[in-house]
Design a protein around this motif. Structure first.
Motif, PDB file in Angstrom:
ATOM      1  N   VAL A 294       0.844  -1.202   0.000  1.00  0.00           N
ATOM      2  CA  VAL A 294       0.000   0.000   0.000  1.00  0.00           C
ATOM      3  C   VAL A 294       0.879   1.253   0.000  1.00  0.00           C
ATOM      4  CG1 VAL A 294      -1.651   1.339   1.382  1.00  0.00           C
ATOM      5  CG2 VAL A 294      -1.970  -1.115   1.106  1.00  0.00           C
ATOM      6  N   LEU A 295       1.936   1.248   0.841  1.00  0.00           N
ATOM      7  CA  LEU A 295       2.825   2.415   0.918  1.00  0.00           C
ATOM      8  C   LEU A 295       3.491   2.690  -0.428  1.00  0.00           C
ATOM      9  CD1 LEU A 295       4.543   1.953   4.377  1.00  0.00           C
ATOM     10  CD2 LEU A 295       3.130   3.873   3.657  1.00  0.00           C
ATOM     11  N   THR A 296       3.922   1.613  -1.090  1.00  0.00           N
ATOM     12  CA  THR A 296       4.584   1.780  -2.393  1.00  0.00           C
ATOM     13  C   THR A 296       3.615   2.409  -3.387  1.00  0.00           C
ATOM     14  OG1 THR A 296       5.822  -0.205  -1.900  1.00  0.00           O
ATOM     15  CG2 THR A 296       5.889   0.537  -4.170  1.00  0.00           C
ATOM     16  N   TYR A 297       2.359   1.938  -3.358  1.00  0.00           N
ATOM     17  CA  TYR A 297       1.370   2.483  -4.283  1.00  0.00           C
ATOM     18  C   TYR A 297       1.105   3.960  -3.970  1.00  0.00           C
ATOM     19  CZ  TYR A 297      -2.797   3.146  -6.994  1.00  0.00           C
ATOM     20  OH  TYR A 297      -3.709   3.652  -7.882  1.00  0.00           O
ATOM     21  N   VAL A 298       0.906   4.240  -2.666  1.00  0.00           N
ATOM     22  CA  VAL A 298       0.633   5.634  -2.264  1.00  0.00           C
ATOM     23  C   VAL A 298       1.789   6.530  -2.720  1.00  0.00           C
ATOM     24  CG1 VAL A 298       0.455   7.199  -0.281  1.00  0.00           C
ATOM     25  CG2 VAL A 298      -0.820   5.079  -0.283  1.00  0.00           C
ATOM     26  N   ALA A 299       3.028   6.045  -2.522  1.00  0.00           N
ATOM     27  CA  ALA A 299       4.196   6.849  -2.875  1.00  0.00           C
ATOM     28  C   ALA A 299       4.230   7.113  -4.383  1.00  0.00           C
ATOM     29  CB  ALA A 299       5.468   6.141  -2.427  1.00  0.00           C
ATOM     30  N   GLN A 300       3.841   6.109  -5.175  1.00  0.00           N
ATOM     31  CA  GLN A 300       3.851   6.299  -6.635  1.00  0.00           C
ATOM     32  C   GLN A 300       2.823   7.354  -7.046  1.00  0.00           C
ATOM     33  OE1 GLN A 300       3.213   2.393  -8.159  1.00  0.00           O
ATOM     34  NE2 GLN A 300       5.348   1.820  -7.982  1.00  0.00           N
ATOM     35  N   VAL A 301       1.607   7.230  -6.485  1.00  0.00           N
ATOM     36  CA  VAL A 301       0.537   8.181  -6.825  1.00  0.00           C
ATOM     37  C   VAL A 301       0.928   9.579  -6.334  1.00  0.00           C
ATOM     38  CG1 VAL A 301      -1.871   8.770  -6.396  1.00  0.00           C
ATOM     39  CG2 VAL A 301      -1.237   6.408  -6.787  1.00  0.00           C
ATOM     40  N   ALA A 302       1.465   9.636  -5.096  1.00  0.00           N
ATOM     41  CA  ALA A 302       1.842  10.941  -4.523  1.00  0.00           C
ATOM     42  C   ALA A 302       2.992  11.548  -5.325  1.00  0.00           C
ATOM     43  CB  ALA A 302       2.227  10.781  -3.069  1.00  0.00           C
ATOM     44  N   GLY A 303       3.925  10.702  -5.793  1.00  0.00           N
ATOM     45  CA  GLY A 303       5.068  11.191  -6.575  1.00  0.00           C
ATOM     46  C   GLY A 303       4.586  11.897  -7.843  1.00  0.00           C
ATOM     47  N   ILE A 304       3.607  11.282  -8.514  1.00  0.00           N
ATOM     48  CA  ILE A 304       3.071  11.890  -9.750  1.00  0.00           C
ATOM     49  C   ILE A 304       2.363  13.208  -9.408  1.00  0.00           C
ATOM     50  CG2 ILE A 304       1.394  11.588 -11.622  1.00  0.00           C
ATOM     51  CD1 ILE A 304       1.967   8.534 -11.361  1.00  0.00           C
ATOM     52  N   ALA A 305       1.544  13.168  -8.338  1.00  0.00           N
ATOM     53  CA  ALA A 305       0.784  14.383  -7.963  1.00  0.00           C
ATOM     54  C   ALA A 305       1.740  15.518  -7.575  1.00  0.00           C
ATOM     55  CB  ALA A 305      -0.168  14.065  -6.811  1.00  0.00           C
ATOM     56  N   ILE A 306       2.804  15.172  -6.812  1.00  0.00           N
ATOM     57  CA  ILE A 306       3.756  16.213  -6.385  1.00  0.00           C
ATOM     58  C   ILE A 306       4.488  16.791  -7.593  1.00  0.00           C
ATOM     59  CG2 ILE A 306       5.933  16.582  -5.126  1.00  0.00           C
ATOM     60  CD1 ILE A 306       4.849  14.643  -2.995  1.00  0.00           C
ATOM     61  N   LYS A 307       4.907  15.896  -8.504  1.00  0.00           N
ATOM     62  CA  LYS A 307       5.631  16.375  -9.689  1.00  0.00           C
ATOM     63  C   LYS A 307       4.740  17.322 -10.501  1.00  0.00           C
ATOM     64  CE  LYS A 307       9.107  16.597 -12.424  1.00  0.00           C
ATOM     65  NZ  LYS A 307      10.375  17.181 -11.979  1.00  0.00           N
ATOM     66  N   ASN A 308       3.468  16.928 -10.666  1.00  0.00           N
ATOM     67  CA  ASN A 308       2.532  17.795 -11.405  1.00  0.00           C
ATOM     68  C   ASN A 308       2.391  19.142 -10.728  1.00  0.00           C
ATOM     69  OD1 ASN A 308       1.993  16.020 -13.417  1.00  0.00           O
ATOM     70  ND2 ASN A 308       0.177  15.155 -12.456  1.00  0.00           N
ATOM     71  N   ARG A 309       2.228  19.102  -9.388  1.00  0.00           N
ATOM     72  CA  ARG A 309       2.050  20.354  -8.648  1.00  0.00           C
ATOM     73  C   ARG A 309       3.301  21.219  -8.776  1.00  0.00           C
ATOM     74  NH1 ARG A 309      -1.735  21.366  -9.020  1.00  0.00           N
ATOM     75  NH2 ARG A 309      -2.802  19.623  -8.063  1.00  0.00           N
ATOM     76  N   LEU A 310       4.497  20.593  -8.668  1.00  0.00           N
ATOM     77  CA  LEU A 310       5.738  21.370  -8.781  1.00  0.00           C
ATOM     78  C   LEU A 310       5.853  22.000 -10.161  1.00  0.00           C
ATOM     79  CD1 LEU A 310       8.301  19.001  -6.995  1.00  0.00           C
ATOM     80  CD2 LEU A 310       7.493  21.220  -6.180  1.00  0.00           C
ATOM     81  N   ARG A 311       5.487  21.209 -11.189  1.00  0.00           N
ATOM     82  CA  ARG A 311       5.546  21.749 -12.553  1.00  0.00           C
ATOM     83  C   ARG A 311       4.594  22.926 -12.688  1.00  0.00           C
ATOM     84  NH1 ARG A 311       5.356  16.150 -15.831  1.00  0.00           N
ATOM     85  NH2 ARG A 311       7.579  15.807 -16.054  1.00  0.00           N
ATOM     86  N   GLU A 313       3.514  24.866 -10.341  1.00  0.00           N
ATOM     87  CA  GLU A 313       4.001  26.022  -9.591  1.00  0.00           C
ATOM     88  C   GLU A 313       5.155  26.697 -10.323  1.00  0.00           C
ATOM     89  OE1 GLU A 313       4.464  25.203  -5.411  1.00  0.00           O
ATOM     90  OE2 GLU A 313       2.329  24.780  -5.224  1.00  0.00           O
ATOM     91  N   GLN A 314       5.991  25.874 -10.978  1.00  0.00           N
ATOM     92  CA  GLN A 314       7.093  26.462 -11.751  1.00  0.00           C
ATOM     93  C   GLN A 314       6.547  27.276 -12.924  1.00  0.00           C
ATOM     94  OE1 GLN A 314       9.409  23.023 -12.660  1.00  0.00           O
ATOM     95  NE2 GLN A 314      10.613  23.151 -10.790  1.00  0.00           N
ATOM     96  N   ILE A 315       5.536  26.689 -13.606  1.00  0.00           N
ATOM     97  CA  ILE A 315       4.936  27.401 -14.742  1.00  0.00           C
ATOM     98  C   ILE A 315       4.325  28.704 -14.252  1.00  0.00           C
ATOM     99  CG2 ILE A 315       3.013  27.333 -16.402  1.00  0.00           C
ATOM    100  CD1 ILE A 315       3.580  24.290 -16.656  1.00  0.00           C
ATOM    101  N   ARG A 316       3.627  28.621 -13.122  1.00  0.00           N
ATOM    102  CA  ARG A 316       2.968  29.809 -12.575  1.00  0.00           C
ATOM    103  C   ARG A 316       3.998  30.879 -12.200  1.00  0.00           C
ATOM    104  NH1 ARG A 316      -2.274  30.329 -10.498  1.00  0.00           N
ATOM    105  NH2 ARG A 316      -2.463  32.165  -9.182  1.00  0.00           N
TER     106      ARG A 316
END
Ligand code: FE2
Ligand code: FE2
Length: 539
Positions: A294-311, A313-316
Motif C-alpha cells: 500500500v505504501l509503495t502504491y501511495v508513494a507512486q501516486v503521490a510522486g506523480i501528484a507532487i511532480k505535477n504540482r511542482l511543474r 508552480e514552476q509554470i505559474r
C-alpha cells in the motif's frame, strides 16, 4: 487413545439401540452424545454442536422429523448433517424425512458397517463445507479490508490531484497515511535548493519547532539508498545509517523508534521521502507486506501528484515573472519609480485581504481572487506602450487633446488583454487584468474615464487597484509633480471618498494607512535617478 472421527449425537428412545450405536461408534473412533427423546436431542445440539445427528424417527414428545426440521431452521445448526433411523416397513418416513431436510437415512435393523460408512461420508462432507465456509469468511474479510484500502487510495489520489497548492497536497498525504497506517507521526522531507539540504516540509504529530530543525545533507547515505533502491525501508535506531536521521533532533522527532522511510519519486528523480513512525497498535516498526504494498502504491501516486504540482508552480512562477517583466517594460518609458508595480500589487493585496476580513465582498474575495489580483494589478498601465513619447514623457500639463489621447492607455491595455483572453479556451486571470486595464481610472461618482462607469458598475478589482495606484502616484515623484507626503496623500484619498473612490475601499484604506506607509518605505525606490528627480520636485 483412538483418534476422534467426529462427534455424533444419537437420539433414540430405545435404550438397546442407543447403547448399541454408542458402543459401536466409540469403537470406530467417534465421540458420542446421546439423547432419549427429541426435546433432549435439541437441547444437546444447542449446547454443543456435534458433527452429525443420528436420530430415530419415531420418538415420544417430539418425532425425529420434527427435530430435523427444527435443526435445519436454526442458523447455528442449519448445516448440521442429520441421518434418520427408520423401520424398513415405513417407506413414507424416508420420503417425509428427506423432505424435512434430512441428509440421509438408515433402516432398522441397523447394519453397523454401513452406518459407519454413511456417517463418515457425511462428516467428511461437513468438514469440507466448514473449511470452505471459513475460507469464504476470510475472503470476505480480506475483500472488505482491500476494498476499504482501495477506497482510501482512490480518495487520497482524488484529494491530492484536487489540491491547489503543494502544502495542501502534502497535508492531505500526511493525514491519510497517518490514518491508513495507524502511525502517530508522519512527515515528508523535501530538498531545499537554496540551502542544499533535505528538510521536513510537512508533518503530523511532530512538534513544529522540532520538525523545522530536522535536516539531512544532500549526500546523506539514507537518501542515496532511497534514490537507488526506490523501495520503502525501515531505519532502526541501532542501524549505523540512522545516526544522521536520529541525530539530536531526529531523536526528538522520531522518539528513537524505528522509522519507515518511503521514497517519493517520479521516473528516477527522488522528490521527497515520507517518514512514518509510532504505530498505534502494531509492534514498533512492524509493517506487514500488505502495508509495504500500500505504501509503495501511495508513494507512486503521490510522486506523480507532487511532480505535477511542482511543474504547475514552476509554470505559474515563470508566468508571474514574465508578466511582471512585461508590465515593467511597458512602464519603463515613463516611470522612474522602479518599485511602483511591486508597491501597487502589495497595496492591492492588503486592501483585498482587509476588505474580506471586515466582512465586505466575502463571496468575491476568495483566496484565488486575491492571488489573481496580485498577478493582474501590475498590468494596469500596459496600454501606455501605445501612447506617443511627446505625450507620455511631456513634463508639463497636457492639453485637452493630449489628455484625451493619454486616457486611451486604458482602452489600448484593455483591448490588448481582451484579444489575448479570446485566444484561451478557459478562465484566466487575463479577464481580471483586462478589467483593471479598462477601468482603473473610472471614479465611483461616474466622472472618470474611459467609459464614465460609476459605483459597482466598475469591477471590484479595478476599484481596489484605483485606490492603490493613486496612493502610490501621489507619494511618488512624477515628471509633472513632486512626491507628496504620506499624510497629504491619505488626506487626498479621504477627500475622494464616495466621489473618486468606493467608500468601503476608502474606509479600509484609512484603517491600513500606517501599514501602507510602512510598505511604501520598505519598497521605496533605490534608483539614484528616481531619487534625484524626487528631490528636485520636492523642493
Ligand atoms: Fe493608468
Ligand atoms: Fe500606475
Amino acid at each position: 487413545m483412538a483418534p476422534i472421527n467426529g462427534t455424533v449425537l444419537i437420539a433414540d428412545d430405545e435404550d438397546q439401540i442407543r447403547n448399541l450405536c454408542v458402543s459401536f461408534l466409540q469403537r470406530f473412533g467417534y465421540e458420542t452424545i446421546s439423547a432419549r427423546n427429541g426435546v433432549e436431542a435439541l437441547e444437546l445440539a444447542s449446547d454443543r454442536v456435534p458433527d452429525i445427528v443420528l436420530i430415530d424417527v419415531m420418538m415420544p414428545r417430539m418425532t425425529g422429523l420434527e427435530v430435523c426440521r427444527e435443526l435445519k431452521a436454526r442458523h447455528s445448526t442449519q448445516h448440521l448433517p442429520v441421518v434418520l433411523m427408520t423401520g424398513m416397513d415405513q417407506p413414507e418416513d424416508v420420503v417425509n424425512g428427506l423432505q424435512s431436510g434430512a441428509d440421509d437415512y438408515v433402516c432398522k435393523p441397523l447394519r453397523l458397517p454401513e452406518l459407519h460408512l454413511r456417517l463418515s461420508n457425511l462428516i467428511r462432507r461437513k468438514q469440507m463445507f466448514d473449511m470452505l465456509h471459513d475460507h469464504n469468511e476470510e475472503m470476505i474479510e480480506t475483500l472488505g479490508s482491500q476494498s476499504r484500502t482501495l477506497t482510501e487510495l482512490f480518495t487520497l489520489s482524488l484529494q491530492m490531484n484536487k489540491s491547489q497548492h503543494l502544502d495542501e497536497l502534502l497535508s492531505v498525504l500526511t493525514n491519510s497515511l497517518s490514518r491508513m497506517m495507524d502511525c502517530r507521526r508522519v512527515s515528508v522531507l523535501m530538498f531545499n535548493r537554496s540551502i542544499r539540504r533535505w528538510n521536513i516540509v510537512a508533518s503530523l504529530g511532530i512538534p513544529q519547532d522540532v520538525a523545522t530543525q530536522i535536516s539531512l545533507s544532500e549526500d546523506s547515505p539514507i537518501l542515496r539508498d532511497m534514490s537507488a533502491g526506490g523501495q520503502p525501508a525501515i531505519i532502526d535506531p541501532t542501524n549505523a545509517m540512522a545516526v544522521e536521521l536520529y541525530g539530536a533532533n531526529g531523536a526528538m522527532a522520531f522518539s528513537e523508534l524505528p522509522v519507515m522511510l518511503v521514497p517519493l519519486s517520479f521516473s528516477n528523480e527522488l522528490l521527497g521521502v515520507i517518514t512514518l513512525t509510532d504505530r498505534t497498535w502494531a509492534e514498533p516498526g512492524h509493517f506487514a507486506p500488505t502495508d509495504i504494498t500500500v505504501l509503495t502504491y501511495v508513494a507512486q501516486v503521490a510522486g506523480i501528484a507532487i511532480k505535477n504540482r511542482l511543474r504547475q508552480e514552476q509554470i505559474r512562477e515563470t508566468q508571474d515573472v514574465t508578466i511582471f517583466a512585461l508590465a515593467r517594460l511597458a512602464e519603463s518609458r515613463d516611470e522612474l519609480t522602479g518599485n511602483h508595480l511591486r508597491r501597487v500589487q502589495t497595496y492591492c493585496r492588503r486592501l483585498a485581504e482587509s476588505l474580506r476580513l471586515s466582512g465586505h465582498h466575502q463571496k468575491a474575495l476568495v483566496p484565488e481572487f486575491i492571488s489573481e489580483l496580485w498577478r493582474a494589478a501590475p498590468m494596469h498601465d500596459i496600454g501606455k506602450v501605445g501612447i506617443s513619447d511627446n505625450i507620455l514623457l511631456k513634463p508639463g500639463r497636457l492639453t485637452p487633446e493630449e489628455r484625451k489621447e493619454m486616457e486611451q492607455h486604458t482602452v489600448i491595455g484593455g483591448q490588448t488583454l481582451e484579444a489575448a483572453e479570446s485566444l484561451l479556451h478557459h478562465d484566466s486571470f487575463l479577464s481580471m487584468a483586462k478589467d483593471i486595464c479598462y477601468f482603473h481610472h473610472e471614479k465611483w461618482d461616474g466622472s472618470g474615464y474611459p467609459f464614465g462607469y460609476s459605483g459597482e458598475e466598475i469591477p471590484l478589482s479595478a476599484r481596489i487597484t484605483a485606490c492603490a495606484d493613486v496612493y502610490d502616484a501621489l507619494t511618488s515623484a512624477r515628471p509633472y509633480k513632486p512626491a507628496f507626503s504620506h499624510e497629504r496623500a491619505v488626506g487626498i484619498i479621504a477627500e475622494g471618498r464616495g466621489t473618486h473612490f468606493d467608500p468601503t475601499i476608502c474606509d479600509v484604506f484609512l484603517t491600513l494607512a500606517d501599514e501602507f506607509n510602512k510598505i511604501r518605505l520598505e519598497l521605496q525606490d533605490n534608483d539614484v535617478n528616481a531619487q534625484a528627480v524626487e528631490t528636485t520636485f520636492a523642493q
